[in-house]
Motif scaffolding. Sequence first.
Motif, short mmCIF file in Angstrom:
data_model
loop_
_atom_site.label_atom_id
_atom_site.label_comp_id
_atom_site.label_asym_id
_atom_site.label_seq_id
_atom_site.Cartn_x
_atom_site.Cartn_y
_atom_site.Cartn_z
N ILE A 55 59.64 81.07 7.74
CA ILE A 55 58.72 81.66 6.76
C ILE A 55 59.17 83.07 6.38
N ILE A 56 59.51 83.87 7.38
CA ILE A 56 59.91 85.26 7.10
C ILE A 56 61.21 85.28 6.31
N LYS A 57 62.13 84.39 6.62
CA LYS A 57 63.39 84.32 5.85
C LYS A 57 63.09 83.99 4.39
N MET A 58 62.19 83.04 4.17
CA MET A 58 61.83 82.66 2.81
C MET A 58 61.15 83.83 2.09
N LEU A 59 60.21 84.49 2.76
CA LEU A 59 59.51 85.62 2.14
C LEU A 59 60.46 86.77 1.86
N HIS A 60 61.43 86.98 2.75
CA HIS A 60 62.45 88.01 2.52
C HIS A 60 63.23 87.69 1.24
N SER A 61 63.58 86.41 1.05
CA SER A 61 64.31 85.99 -0.15
C SER A 61 63.47 86.19 -1.41
N VAL A 62 62.17 85.92 -1.30
CA VAL A 62 61.27 86.14 -2.44
C VAL A 62 61.21 87.64 -2.76
N ALA A 63 60.99 88.46 -1.74
CA ALA A 63 60.87 89.91 -1.94
C ALA A 63 62.17 90.52 -2.48
N ALA A 64 63.30 89.95 -2.12
CA ALA A 64 64.59 90.44 -2.61
C ALA A 64 64.73 90.26 -4.12
N ARG A 65 63.88 89.41 -4.70
CA ARG A 65 63.91 89.16 -6.15
C ARG A 65 62.67 89.71 -6.83
N GLU A 66 62.13 90.76 -6.27
CA GLU A 66 60.89 91.37 -6.78
C GLU A 66 60.98 91.72 -8.26
N GLU A 67 62.14 92.14 -8.71
CA GLU A 67 62.28 92.53 -10.12
C GLU A 67 61.95 91.37 -11.05
N SER A 68 62.30 90.15 -10.65
CA SER A 68 62.02 88.95 -11.46
C SER A 68 60.63 88.39 -11.19
N ASN A 69 60.26 88.28 -9.90
CA ASN A 69 59.03 87.56 -9.56
C ASN A 69 57.81 88.46 -9.35
N LYS A 70 58.03 89.75 -9.35
CA LYS A 70 56.92 90.73 -9.19
C LYS A 70 56.22 90.61 -7.83
N MET A 71 56.94 90.10 -6.83
CA MET A 71 56.36 89.92 -5.50
C MET A 71 57.13 90.76 -4.48
N SER A 72 56.55 91.89 -4.13
CA SER A 72 57.15 92.77 -3.13
C SER A 72 56.82 92.28 -1.73
N ALA A 73 57.48 92.85 -0.74
CA ALA A 73 57.17 92.52 0.65
C ALA A 73 55.71 92.83 0.95
N GLU A 74 55.19 93.91 0.39
CA GLU A 74 53.79 94.28 0.61
C GLU A 74 52.84 93.26 0.01
N ASN A 75 53.14 92.81 -1.22
CA ASN A 75 52.30 91.79 -1.87
C ASN A 75 52.29 90.50 -1.07
N LEU A 76 53.46 90.07 -0.64
CA LEU A 76 53.58 88.84 0.14
C LEU A 76 52.85 88.97 1.48
N ALA A 77 52.97 90.15 2.09
CA ALA A 77 52.30 90.37 3.38
C ALA A 77 50.79 90.26 3.24
N ILE A 78 50.24 90.80 2.16
CA ILE A 78 48.79 90.71 1.94
C ILE A 78 48.36 89.25 1.84
N LEU A 79 49.17 88.42 1.19
CA LEU A 79 48.84 87.01 1.03
C LEU A 79 49.00 86.21 2.32
N PHE A 80 49.97 86.57 3.16
CA PHE A 80 50.28 85.76 4.34
C PHE A 80 49.65 86.27 5.63
N THR A 81 49.24 87.51 5.70
CA THR A 81 48.67 88.05 6.94
C THR A 81 47.48 87.24 7.45
N PRO A 82 46.53 86.82 6.60
CA PRO A 82 45.41 86.03 7.13
C PRO A 82 45.87 84.74 7.83
N HIS A 83 46.97 84.17 7.38
CA HIS A 83 47.46 82.91 7.95
C HIS A 83 48.33 83.13 9.18
#
Length: 197
Positions: free
Chosen positions: A127-155
């Motif tokens: 999961i963390i590897k996948m989220l790291h890959s998403v965050a690495a493309r923040e310029e395109s997907n608008k999803m920073s590590a902080e944004n992803l963390a807010i979504l995944f922390t409850p789970h």
Amino acid sequence: MHLEELKEFLMLEKNLTQEGLFRKTGAVSRQNELRMHIQHDQPLDLELTRFSAHDCATVFKSFLAELPEPLLTDAHYPAHLQIAPLSQAVMGGQVAATAERQQHLLNSVQLLLLLLPEEHRGLLQHIIKMLHSVAAREESNKMSAENLAILFTPHLICPRQMPPEALNYTAKKMSSIVSYMIQQAQKQKNHVTGANP
């Protein structure tokens, strides 16, 4: 196995760059259909079907939400509460993060990962590897590590029996730990698996 298929599909470059990945929900009807395929153990063939990256991301997150306890386990929740202030200080830049504080946070997170049951640790690494890959493309997907963390922390961290108000407050407080894991993904993987950085 189906989680792995979802992850591999989400890790395709065309999907990693989808704006709002894990934030936008996609179509409920397609998600229900995808869940049915998974429940009946049918082949997903995600690249050949009409399921979008957002459909797959939502189903992936819902799997985590349906686990009986958070992936980082209820038993380790008190320890995460203890390192949350340090994580917030290091990640938030409130105070100059000394090398000693950064090392203390890294050691604390790594120790908690090593204490996880092997199945939990393996899934968390994916999961963390996948989220790291998403965050690495923040310029395109608008999803920073902080944004992803807010979504995944409850789970990943928060106990399931929390009332909604407490869950919201706790997730905000604890999200810096998940954000840190996402940003430090390669170092975490190397330490937990024993590889050299």
